[in-house]
Design a protein around this motif. Structure first.
Motif, PDB file in Angstrom:
ATOM      1  N   VAL A   1     -29.124 -12.682  52.681  1.00 50.29           N
ATOM      2  CA  VAL A   1     -29.877 -12.701  51.758  1.00 50.29           C
ATOM      3  C   VAL A   1     -30.555 -11.030  51.634  1.00 50.29           C
ATOM      4  O   VAL A   1     -30.858 -10.488  52.644  1.00 50.29           O
ATOM      5  CB  VAL A   1     -31.367 -13.229  52.043  1.00 50.29           C
TER       6      VAL A   1
ATOM      7  N   PRO B   1     -36.066  -8.418  48.533  1.00 52.46           N
ATOM      8  CA  PRO B   1     -36.035  -8.523  47.147  1.00 52.46           C
ATOM      9  C   PRO B   1     -36.441  -6.668  46.412  1.00 52.46           C
ATOM     10  O   PRO B   1     -36.864  -6.023  47.401  1.00 52.46           O
ATOM     11  CB  PRO B   1     -37.387  -9.187  47.001  1.00 52.46           C
TER      12      PRO B   1
ATOM     13  N   GLU C   1     -38.761  -5.318  43.747  1.00 55.86           N
ATOM     14  CA  GLU C   1     -39.905  -5.459  42.518  1.00 55.86           C
ATOM     15  C   GLU C   1     -39.557  -4.154  41.528  1.00 55.86           C
ATOM     16  O   GLU C   1     -39.724  -3.107  41.913  1.00 55.86           O
ATOM     17  CB  GLU C   1     -41.138  -5.384  43.173  1.00 55.86           C
TER      18      GLU C   1
ATOM     19  N   TYR D   1     -29.770  -2.371  42.243  1.00 59.99           N
ATOM     20  CA  TYR D   1     -30.117  -3.336  43.096  1.00 59.99           C
ATOM     21  C   TYR D   1     -28.929  -3.559  44.398  1.00 59.99           C
ATOM     22  O   TYR D   1     -29.415  -3.445  45.675  1.00 59.99           O
ATOM     23  CB  TYR D   1     -30.490  -4.719  42.387  1.00 59.99           C
TER      24      TYR D   1
ATOM     25  N   HIS E   1     -28.700  -1.569  48.306  1.00 64.84           N
ATOM     26  CA  HIS E   1     -28.567  -2.333  49.541  1.00 64.84           C
ATOM     27  C   HIS E   1     -27.241  -1.990  50.370  1.00 64.84           C
ATOM     28  O   HIS E   1     -27.349  -1.885  51.706  1.00 64.84           O
ATOM     29  CB  HIS E   1     -28.605  -3.814  49.395  1.00 64.84           C
TER      30      HIS E   1
ATOM     31  N   VAL F   1     -38.721  -9.402  39.774  1.00 62.35           N
ATOM     32  CA  VAL F   1     -38.212  -9.584  41.221  1.00 62.35           C
ATOM     33  C   VAL F   1     -36.861  -9.860  41.350  1.00 62.35           C
ATOM     34  O   VAL F   1     -36.443 -10.869  40.898  1.00 62.35           O
ATOM     35  CB  VAL F   1     -39.228 -10.311  42.051  1.00 62.35           C
TER      36      VAL F   1
ATOM     37  N   THR G   1     -33.557 -10.692  43.382  1.00 63.00           N
ATOM     38  CA  THR G   1     -33.307 -11.270  44.629  1.00 63.00           C
ATOM     39  C   THR G   1     -31.711 -11.653  44.591  1.00 63.00           C
ATOM     40  O   THR G   1     -31.230 -11.627  43.627  1.00 63.00           O
ATOM     41  CB  THR G   1     -33.844 -12.567  44.931  1.00 63.00           C
TER      42      THR G   1
END
Lengths: 174, 390
Positions: A13, A16, A18, A68, A72, A97, A99
């Motif tokens: 996972v 998150p 924002e 995003y 990561h 948000v 995810t």
């Protein structure tokens, strides 16, 4: 922003992210993507077209989803594919948000399911395929038990027998 | 959402819809909407002829360049070092941005594409919403690259009824090249539609409600996210839940009924069986091959004589889909639709109930039951066998 991560596994996972949907972001994103449609910068024009305010354009959403993922996976990450579907609009004053969950890993390439939700619901759903060179897991392992079996296409009559209502999915949907 | 039909366009057809042009006043014999009936003609066959034709094409207005990359990164809040410095690449997701016409537009729209959009407008499908963007990146773009692109009308869907309204999904595919070499593809899907409220509402109040709904409707499937994980699939079949909260439809009307099955002389026996709580499979009298759904003749030998066998009701999920979008008035997504293989060997499509939609699995054992969906209609559905939930 960018953090190198360990071997990617199915089910991982992502933390998150924002995003404050400011008027400035909506306009800056539209202009940076060369999108001058008035609904992305002119609130009055947006209202005349039935929207309560300006809203984020799809190119900005695409850019944020890409960011995003590369945030990561780090600066060496190479995006292979981004496929998104839009839902609830991103209006100024809202917060989105993002995810993500790793759906598949093959060698040094991962597929991540991404959802961006705001106060109205899901603004965006999609999948991103990303390669991080040299990041292949020790032995290439796919945990098939965790993955949802891909639903093979079945006939559209499945949903409802009326041709008018069968509607559903356009071709080529991911 | 941006209403942009193809890359490189500043004047998307959405603006046309907003200005109200191209509706009933246009005298186009076949594309005219029938105002009295409030119905819109299905022009799918004519739209279909545009598939494969060029939509737009051209050369990127600017070379791939550092300033535009920097402005993009600033807007996105993207601090990835890969996008700056001596060996910088452009963010992959800028692919479409390099094809955009900007304020001065492109003018590269093909005659065919203009004609097709005109056909849609003239037939009343004047509104537009972008629904999907799928990009594949074949190689990074770097400052100095000059891109070229060409876009084709890849597909036009059959007429669909969605929460937003009724219309056609138009998918364009754009190939982007840099220095003549493929750099990426960009698939874009729009819905050209008649807003759902248009034929039902009149007057200022109606228009205001319609406008509000249009705004809400852009939310698509997403307005009820909490159901995502918690709704058992069985509820999809229950006609009592009020779907109007998520559709933005008028909340006063009672929930529409599920579509009625089309019963004819070829399948009447099946529905008679259902009314007796029997699931009947046809069997060829000559070669004894079982067949489902019901057909006049045998697919194996062509024989027209048949009798039936009653299914035991045991089966397994052969395949399935989960319906999320678009929602239909009588249905409450998400819900699972299964292709169930009966132990007799034939397969049939129905809802899989008694298990959350995200727990349906291929191979899952299921058992037939009959579900009354309203006072007039009972349907065979399949309930997950206890303990088999994934």
């Amino acid at each position: 922003m960018t953090t190198e991560v360990g071997p990617t596994r199915v089910g991982d996972v992502l933390p998150p992210l924002e995003i404050e949907i400011t008027r400035t972001l909506v306009v800056a994103g539209a202009i940076a993507s060369r999108d001058y449609q008035d609904v992305h910068h002119d609130a009055e024009a947006a209202r005349q077209k039935g929207s309560p305010d300006i809203f984020m354009n799809i190119l900005t959403t695409n850019g944020l989803v890409g960011r995003y993922i590369t945030d990561h996976f780090g600066p060496r990450a190479v995006l292979r594919r981004v496929a998104i579907r839009l839902g609830a609009p991103n209006h100024p004053g809202d917060t989105m948000v993002l995810t993500g969950v790793v759906e598949d890993v093959r060698g040094d390439t991962a597929t991540v399911r991404v959802i961006g939700a705001n106060s109205l619901g899901k603004h965006v759903t999609g999948t991103v395929t990303v390669t991080v060179p040299g990041s292949g897991p020790e032995p290439v392992q796919r945990t098939t038990t965790d993955t949802t079996p891909e639903a093979t296409a079945i006939t559209r009559e499945a949903i409802a027998p009326s041709p008018e209502a069968t509607a559903a999915l356009p071709e080529g949907r991911s | 959402m941006s209403g942009r039909a193809v890359p490189g366009e500043t004047a998307a057809s959405g603006e046309r819809s907003a200005s109200g042009a191209g509706t009933a006043s246009m005298d186009v014999t076949e594309g005219r909407m029938d105002v009295t009936e409030g119905r819109y003609e299905d022009i799918h066959a004519r739209l279909k002829t545009y598939e494969g034709l060029t939509a737009v094409g051209g050369v990127g207005k600017d070379l791939v360049n550092e300033p535009m990359i920097r402005h993009w990164c600033e807007a996105m809040g993207d601090t990835n070092p890969a996008y700056a410095g001596a060996d910088a690449v452009a963010p992959a997701t800028m692919l479409q941005a390099w094809t955009m016409g900007g304020l001065s537009g492109h003018g590269g729209r093909s005659e065919a594409y203009v004609e097709m959009l005109g056909l849609l407008d003239a037939a009343g499908y004047t509104s537009v919403v972008a629904t999907d963007c799928e990009q594949e990146y074949l190689r990074p773009l770097r400052p100095g690259d000059r891109i070229t692109f060409d876009s084709v009308i890849e597909s036009v869907s059959e007429r669909k009824t969605t929460k937003l309204g009724t219309g056609y999904f138009v998918t364009t595919r754009t190939d982007v090249r840099a220095g003549g070499e493929p750099a990426g593809t960009h698939r874009f899907r729009i819905l050209k539609y008649v807003p759902a409220g248009r034929r039902r509402r009149d007057g200022a109040a109606g228009r205001a409600a319609t406008a509000a709904r249009q705004a809400v409707a852009e939310a698509g499937e997403a307005l009820a996210p909490s159901r995502e994980v918690s709704t058992p699939t069985g509820e999809a079949l229950t006609p009592t839940r009020d779907a109007s909260v998520s559709t933005g439809e008028a909340t006063t009307a009672s929930r529409p009924k599920r579509p009625r099955p089309v019963v004819n002389r070829d399948n009447a026996g099946f529905w008679e069986g259902v009314s007796r709580h029997q699931l009947l499979i046809q069997r060829c009298e000559k070669c004894e091959t079982l067949r489902f759904p019901w057909l006049p003749g045998c697919n194996s030998c062509g024989c027209l004589e048949w009798d039936t066998v009653e299914a035991t009701g045991e089966g397994t999920v052969y395949s399935y889909v989960v319906m999320h979008h678009p929602p239909f008035p009588a249905f409450d997504p998400p819900y699972a639709v299964g292709l169930v293989e009966l132990v007799e060997g034939v397969r049939m499509i129905s809802n899989v109930v008694g298990v959350p939609h995200d727990r349906v699995r291929i191979g899952m054992p299921v058992r037939l039951e009959f579900e009354r969906v309203d006072e007039e209609l009972e349907l065979p559905v399949f309930r997950a066998v206890e303990g088999s939930g994934g």
